[in-house]
Design an enzyme around this catalytic site. Structure first.
Site, short mmCIF file in Angstrom:
data_model
loop_
_atom_site.label_atom_id
_atom_site.label_comp_id
_atom_site.label_asym_id
_atom_site.label_seq_id
_atom_site.Cartn_x
_atom_site.Cartn_y
_atom_site.Cartn_z
N ASP A 81 0.84 -1.20 0.00
CA ASP A 81 0.00 0.00 0.00
C ASP A 81 0.88 1.26 0.00
O ASP A 81 1.87 1.34 0.75
CB ASP A 81 -0.86 -0.06 1.29
CG ASP A 81 -2.02 0.90 1.29
OD1 ASP A 81 -2.50 1.26 0.20
OD2 ASP A 81 -2.47 1.27 2.40
N GLU A 133 -2.37 6.19 -7.92
CA GLU A 133 -3.31 7.21 -7.42
C GLU A 133 -3.14 8.53 -8.15
O GLU A 133 -2.03 8.96 -8.45
CB GLU A 133 -3.05 7.42 -5.91
CG GLU A 133 -3.95 8.49 -5.28
CD GLU A 133 -3.81 8.53 -3.76
OE1 GLU A 133 -3.71 7.47 -3.14
OE2 GLU A 133 -3.81 9.66 -3.23
N HIS A 207 -9.88 4.99 -0.95
CA HIS A 207 -9.00 4.98 0.22
C HIS A 207 -9.73 5.66 1.37
O HIS A 207 -10.71 6.36 1.17
CB HIS A 207 -7.70 5.73 -0.10
CG HIS A 207 -6.74 4.89 -0.91
ND1 HIS A 207 -5.53 4.48 -0.42
CD2 HIS A 207 -6.84 4.36 -2.14
CE1 HIS A 207 -4.92 3.75 -1.32
NE2 HIS A 207 -5.69 3.66 -2.39
N GLY A 208 -9.24 5.44 2.58
CA GLY A 208 -9.86 6.07 3.75
C GLY A 208 -11.24 5.50 4.02
O GLY A 208 -12.17 6.22 4.43
N ASN A 229 -10.60 0.19 0.70
CA ASN A 229 -9.52 0.13 1.69
C ASN A 229 -9.99 0.49 3.10
O ASN A 229 -10.61 1.53 3.29
CB ASN A 229 -8.44 1.16 1.33
CG ASN A 229 -7.60 0.76 0.15
OD1 ASN A 229 -7.92 -0.19 -0.55
ND2 ASN A 229 -6.51 1.47 -0.08
N GLY A 231 -8.36 0.60 7.09
CA GLY A 231 -7.21 0.40 7.96
C GLY A 231 -7.48 0.84 9.39
O GLY A 231 -7.49 0.03 10.34
P1 13P Z 1 -8.31 4.24 6.69
O1 13P Z 1 -7.18 3.92 7.59
O2 13P Z 1 -8.76 5.65 6.85
O3 13P Z 1 -9.42 3.26 6.78
O4 13P Z 1 -7.73 4.16 5.20
C1 13P Z 1 -7.09 2.99 4.77
C2 13P Z 1 -6.43 3.20 3.45
O5 13P Z 1 -6.95 3.87 2.59
C3 13P Z 1 -5.14 2.56 3.24
O6 13P Z 1 -4.54 2.97 2.05
#
Ligand code: 13P
Length: 283
Positions: A81, A133, A207-208, A229, A231
């Site tokens: 990533d 990206e 993402h996010g 995604n 995280g």
């Molecule tokens: P978050 O940690 O905000 O869920 O985003 C994860 C991400 O996009 C990793 O590239």
């Protein structure tokens, strides 16, 4: 099967769903994520930062993904990533990662194209997929500044040129999401996503994912998001549960008594997310 991003996103396209891509921060978390995918009968993308890969060991991560894919009969992708450094990407590919992301989003368009193409050329030889990206995904929450400005959104015309010139397998788009947002939720620019979906014909990546409202998940999948995604939500879940366990237990207790509840938390979160990403009407 241990497989590539390209393969699982093809399946996601034909089933009109998204595949969850979950960031693991250590070796421990990894089986808990894969087990959730086994329960939900979907492929899964495990992603690591370069930092996690160097900490755990690239080959260790590859070995666990390969052996669990085989043992549980589940399609697993191991993805690097947000790598900005070509040598880090080569290291991951050489160790057996099946997918990588080159993040040249802070570069001018032409340099982003050149850097991405260089990665695609190397990845192709090894049958590894590439995500890149365009535009800028915002961040962070506890480090403050969670915001997204129009100027940072992915430009559809640039996206057409970028995809044509680079030959990437998936495009990460900036549509209002932010990395690290877990207390508040974001306002997605659906109109921009619609324009991007019309403009390019490869799978789009969000993402996010932690900061995306549950009710928006279906909408973005309907508009072409195929890799989702997540995280921060896993980190927060692990850390909260961990704090609770360590406070509650004696210090000479088996370490498993503190770790297993955290793993259960991870599996629960991932299962809930995957269920949403399956995009099943009326369920
Ligand atoms: P978050 O940690 O905000 O869920 O985003 C994860 C991400 O996009 C990793 O590239």
């Amino acid at each position: 099967m241990y497989t590539t991003l390209k393969e699982v996103l093809k399946e996601a396209e034909s089933l009109h769903m998204a595949i969850g891509a979950f960031n693991t921060h250590n070796l421990e978390m990894l089986p808990a994520i894969i087990k959730a995918a086994v329960h939900q009968k979907t492929p899964v993308i495990i992603q690591t930062s370069c930092g996690t890969a160097n900490y755990v060991g690239h080959k260790n991560l590859v070995a666990v993904c390969r052996s669990m894919a085989e043992e549980y009969g589940v399609n697993v992708v191991l993805h690097l990533d947000h790598a900005k450094d070509y040598d880090e990407i080569r290291k991951a590919i050489d160790a057996g990662y099946s997918s990588v992301m080159f993040d040249g989003s802070s570069l001018p368009l032409k340099e982003n194209i050149l850097g991405t193409k260089r990665v695609v050329d190397y990845a192709r030889i090894h049958h590894v997929s590439v995500e890149a990206e365009l535009g800028t995904v915002g961040g962070t929450e506890d480090g403050i500044a969670v915001s997204q400005e129009d100027a940072c959104y992915t430009d559809p015309e640039d996206a057409v040129e970028f995809v044509k010139q680079t030959g990437i397998d998936a495009l990460a788009v900036a549509i209002g999401t932010n990395h690290g947002q877990y207390k508040s939720k974001t306002n997605i620019n659906f109109e921009r996503l619609r324009e991007l979906q019309k403009a390019v014909d490869i799978p789009l990546v969000i993402h996010g994912g932690t900061g995306v409202k549950e009710e928006d998940v279906k909408r973005v999948i309907d508009l072409g998001i195929r890799k989702f995604n997540v995280g921060t939500e896993l980190l927060v879940g692990w850390n909260r549960k961990s704090r609770e366990c360590y406070e509650e237990h004696r210090e000479n207790i088996s370490n498993r008594d503190n770790v297993v509840p955290c793993l259960d938390t991870i599996t629960e979160i991932v299962e809930r997310k995957i269920h949403l990403f399956k995009n099943m009407d009326g369920e």
